[in-house]
Every structure is written in structure tokens, then in C-alpha cells.
Design an enzyme around this catalytic site. Structure first.
Site, short mmCIF file in Angstrom:
data_model
loop_
_atom_site.label_atom_id
_atom_site.label_comp_id
_atom_site.label_asym_id
_atom_site.label_seq_id
_atom_site.Cartn_x
_atom_site.Cartn_y
_atom_site.Cartn_z
N PRO A 27 -4.38 0.27 18.89
CA PRO A 27 -4.19 -0.24 17.53
C PRO A 27 -4.13 0.83 16.42
O PRO A 27 -3.67 0.52 15.32
CB PRO A 27 -5.40 -1.16 17.31
CG PRO A 27 -6.41 -0.71 18.32
CD PRO A 27 -5.65 -0.16 19.47
N TYR B 100 4.05 6.53 10.16
CA TYR B 100 3.20 5.39 9.82
C TYR B 100 4.00 4.35 9.04
O TYR B 100 3.97 3.16 9.38
CB TYR B 100 1.98 5.88 9.00
CG TYR B 100 0.86 4.86 8.89
CD1 TYR B 100 1.04 3.67 8.18
CD2 TYR B 100 -0.36 5.09 9.50
CE1 TYR B 100 0.02 2.74 8.07
CE2 TYR B 100 -1.40 4.16 9.39
CZ TYR B 100 -1.19 2.99 8.69
OH TYR B 100 -2.21 2.06 8.59
N TYR C 265 -9.24 5.71 7.31
CA TYR C 265 -9.37 6.12 8.70
C TYR C 265 -10.38 7.27 8.71
O TYR C 265 -10.13 8.32 8.12
CB TYR C 265 -8.04 6.63 9.26
CG TYR C 265 -7.01 5.54 9.51
CD1 TYR C 265 -6.26 5.01 8.47
CD2 TYR C 265 -6.79 5.06 10.80
CE1 TYR C 265 -5.31 4.02 8.72
CE2 TYR C 265 -5.84 4.08 11.05
CZ TYR C 265 -5.11 3.56 10.01
OH TYR C 265 -4.16 2.58 10.24
N LYS D 23 1.02 -0.24 15.17
CA LYS D 23 2.44 -0.25 15.55
C LYS D 23 2.87 -1.47 16.37
O LYS D 23 4.06 -1.75 16.48
CB LYS D 23 2.77 1.02 16.36
CG LYS D 23 2.81 2.26 15.51
CD LYS D 23 4.00 2.20 14.57
CE LYS D 23 3.88 3.22 13.45
NZ LYS D 23 4.54 2.81 12.22
N HIS E 155 0.85 -1.20 0.00
CA HIS E 155 0.00 0.00 0.00
C HIS E 155 0.88 1.24 0.00
O HIS E 155 1.81 1.34 0.78
CB HIS E 155 -0.91 0.02 1.23
CG HIS E 155 -2.08 -0.92 1.13
ND1 HIS E 155 -3.16 -0.85 1.95
CD2 HIS E 155 -2.32 -1.93 0.26
CE1 HIS E 155 -4.04 -1.80 1.61
NE2 HIS E 155 -3.53 -2.47 0.59
C1 PHB Z 1 -5.96 -4.06 10.84
O1 PHB Z 1 -5.98 -4.33 9.64
O2 PHB Z 1 -6.31 -4.88 11.69
C2 PHB Z 1 -5.52 -2.71 11.26
C3 PHB Z 1 -4.97 -1.86 10.31
C4 PHB Z 1 -4.58 -0.59 10.69
C5 PHB Z 1 -4.73 -0.18 12.00
C6 PHB Z 1 -5.26 -1.03 12.95
C7 PHB Z 1 -5.67 -2.31 12.58
O3 PHB Z 1 -4.37 1.08 12.34
#
Ligand code: PHB
Length: 391
Positions: free
Chosen positions: A294, A384, A201, A298, A72
Site C-alpha cells: 500500500p 506518486y 509518511y 498505487k 492535495h
Molecule cells: C490511505 O489513505 O489509506 C492510504 C494513503 C496513502 C498510502 C496508503 C494508504 O500510501
């Protein structure tokens, strides 16, 4: 059992450590309270930083990840009426990879099988002893009920927040910092093609939502909920309605495709750091020493970075009796731990409305800033996509 390194915990941190040590000829024994099936099915985040992928490639663990994972370039950040793409490759010169922790854990397990590593799953009553002496040891009851003992040079705790390793460090030997957030995530896994190419997000007055994925046919999505949420109050239809509202708010022509939900759970949100990440002959890595919420994915990456620092330190210690890297481990690891702790706190507090109207305005302003200022967007991208290991 005599060995050089006793590793408590066969999650990604413990398995990767045993792999890295094995490549350098350092022998380890791994014990794990859960079964192999449980460890390999445990659903966690699914984003690997570029330096995590680089390390896995270097040590022969990247094949399936490159075949089946998805690269990505960035993420979408949105609020009602606006969706913006942040392109990490353009901003910070690095991408991320989508590859579930379950898949990485299976790859690590197979690599350890191929190397003939014996991992003791299903053990009970693991106890760590004499950690501040020259002869630490670990006792446990094996899966058949027999009493067992490991006599290593050093012990490494990769057994998460609730394992015996962190608990073996007396209060006087550690300092801790903690933040509990007043919200949780309700996470689902669904058998449906993702409705997006990269992660979304979404800030929404009702609460945060995240659209992630695991493959071309499996989606992973999250909703901000109260920490005491009862899953019985969230039938599938209510979950999909809330996701569609939060993720689709004010966006003409975008739809969320619902599908059968195969897993549903509530995840608490917490930050925790313990220092130092060492006590005598015990070293801690991953969740045993620190927890991040989450947001920003990280946790797994931090565990990998810890182990990448710890492995050469232990090799020097047991092969050359050179303790310099081992002495430096905690401080070096904690620099990255605090960077990720700050970043995941920053993402979390930017994206989760908490009912305070002043905070809401700050969040909206911050979101506008990171999506309109190249400098601010670069800061997010750099964190990130991840800093090089050792930074
Ligand atoms: C996930 O795919 O579980 C996931 C991805 C990004 C995040 C948190 C969880 O920030």
C-alpha cells in the site's frame, strides 16, 4: 445469458469497465461473490492520481469526487527531528486527490444503476470455461441458489488475487514474480479531525507510520507491525501512543489528536505481477493480475489504468472485430504495472526499518536525498502523482 463481455468482480475495476463499455454501446454482465454492501464498505487506499481523476471526469464520474474529495498538492516525508513537504504541483505539475475507494465504488454503483446495468451480487462457484476457444463461458450459482451461465465474446477477470480468473490460467500460460515483505501495516479508521493537512509518511526506528485521512472528521492511520501481529495485543491506547511517538518524534509544537477508533485491521505487504495479463479470451485487470504494497497508494490507480486501456481494446474487438489493441493490451498495461511495482517497492523499502543497521543508514541517506535534491524529489513526485495513462 448472452452478452459481449462477462466481467468477474464488481470492485472498482469491474464496475468502471462495465461503465466504459456501456458508454460505447458494449453490453456486459457483472458477477460478484460478495454482497453490494460488503463491496461498498471495503476499506482500501484513498489517493487518486491526477490521471485517474482526469479519466473519471471525462466519463461523468467526477462530480462528487470534486465536491467531497480533497485536492492535495503533495506529502510530508519525515524522520525523527525533520519533516519536509514535497510539493508535487511545483515539482511535477500534478496534484493528487484524497477520495476513499469506498466512495468511488458507491459512485460507480450508482452510475451503473442509472444505466440499468444488472450486477449479480452474492454469486457462488464462479467458473471460467473454454477460454482458449471461440466460445468461452462462465458458470455460477446465483444468490437464490439457481445454476446460471453467461456466454460472452470475452471474459474479464477483475476479481482480485484470490478470485477464479487468475486461477483459471494454467501455469504454462503465465509467468509470475513475487516479493513478500517482512512487515505488515496495522491500519485504523478514527472519528477525529486529521492532525495534518496532507499525508505524513514517517520513518522511525520503531517502525514506519502514516497519517492519512478520509474527510475533515475522519482520520486513517497506519503503523508498521510484524506480519503475525495479533490485534488483541493492540488496544486503542497502545496504537495512539505508538502513532504519537512515531509521527511526532523530535517535532516541537506538533501533536497528534487521538479519537474513537471505528475499524482496525492488519494488512499484509506483498508485490506480485503476473504476465501476460491475457489468456485466450480472458483478460485480467487490477489485483487479479498484480498486487502492490500500500505504500504510495498505487493499487486502485493501477486498476483504473488497466481498465482505461482495456475498454477501447474490447470495444474495437467486439464492434469491429479489430483485435490489434487487445493484442497490445498486456504489454501496454504491464509497462505501467512494473513502474508502479518498482515505485511502491522503492517507497516501501525506503520507509520501513527491518532491523538491519546497514539498511537503516541507506534509508536515512535516501530520505535526505529525496528531500534535498530537486531531481530526486521530482522523481518521487512524478511517480506518486502518476504518469499519464498509456505511459
Ligand atoms: C490511505 O489513505 O489509506 C492510504 C494513503 C496513502 C498510502 C496508503 C494508504 O500510501
Amino acid at each position: 445469458m448472452r452478452t459481449e463481455v462477462a466481467i468477474v468482480g464488481a470492485g472498482p475495476a469491474g464496475l468502471l469497465l462495465s461503465h466504459l463499455l456501456g458508454r460505447e454501446g458494449v453490453d456486459s454482465v457483472v458477477v460478484e461473490t460478495r454482497s453490494r454492501e460488503y463491496v461498498e464498505a471495503r476499506i482500501r487506499a484513498g489517493i487518486l492520481e491526477s490521471s485517474t481523476v482526469g479519466l473519471l471526469d471525462e466519463v461523468g464520474l467526477g462530480d462528487r469526487l470534486h465536491r467531497e474529495g480533497q485536492q492535495h498538492r503533495g506529502i510530508y516525508l519525515q524522520w525523527p527531528g525533520e519533516r519536509h513537504h514535497l510539493d508535487f504541483v511545483e515539482l511535477a505539475g500534478r496534484s493528487v486527490w484524497l477520495y476513499g475507494q469506498t466512495e468511488l465504488t458507491k459512485d460507480l454503483g450508482l452510475a451503473r444503476d442509472a444505466a440499468g446495468q444488472h450486477i449479480r451480487y452474492g454469486v457462488r462457484d464462479t467458473r471460467l470455461h473454454d477460454l482458449t476457444t471461440g466460445h468461452p463461458y462462465v458458470t455460477f450459482t446465483d444468490a437464490d441458489g439457481g445454476a446460471a451461465r453467461i456466454d460472452p465474446n470475452v471474459v474479464v477477470g477483475c476479481d482480485g488475487s484470490f478470485g477464479p480468473s487468475r486461477a483459471a490460467v494454467p501455469d504454462a500460460g503465465k509467468q509470475t514474480w513475487e516479493r513478500t515483505y517482512p512487515y505488515a501495516w496495522l491500519g485504523i479508521l478514527a472519528t477525529v479531525a486529521p492532525s495534518t493537512d496532507e499525508l505524513i509518511y514517517a520513518w522511525h526506528p520503531e517502525g514506519f507510520a502514516l497519517h492519512s485521512m478520509r474527510s475533515a472528521s475522519v482520520s486513517r492511520l497506519y503503523l508498521q507491525v510484524d506480519p503475525d501481529t495479533d490485534l488483541d495485543e493492540w488496544p486503542d491506547e497502545r496504537i495512539w501512543d505508538a502513532l504519537a511517538r512515531r509521527l511526532g518524534a523530535g517535532l516541537e509544537g506538533w501533536d497528534l489528536t487521538p479519537g474513537p477508533i471505528t475499524e482496525k485491521s492488519v494488512l499484509p505487504m506483498r508485490s506480485f505481477v503476473m504476465a501476460p495479463m491475457r489468456y485466450g479470451r480472458l483478460f485480467l485487470a487490477g489485483d487479479a493480475a498484480h498486487i502492490v504494497p500500500p505504500t504510495g497508494a498505487k493499487g486502485l490507480n493501477l486498476a483504473v489504468a488497466d481498465v482505461a486501456l482495456l475498454a477501447p481494446a474490447l470495444v474495437a474487438l467486439v464492434q469491429k472485430n479489430d483485435g490489434r489493441l487487445a493484442e497490445a493490451y498486456s504489454e501496454a498495461a504491464l509497462r505501467r504495472v512494473w513502474r508502479s511495482t518498482h515505485f511502491s517497492w522503492w517507497m516501501t523499502t525506503m520507509l520501513h526499518p527491518n532491523g538491519d543497521p546497514f539498511d537503516t543508514q541507506l534509508q536515512r541517506s535516501q530520505l535526505r536525498w529525496v528531500t534535498s535534491s530537486r531531481a530526486a524529489a521530482t522523481g518521487l513526485a512524478e511517480n506518486y502523482a502518476g504518469l499519464p495513462i498509456g505511459c
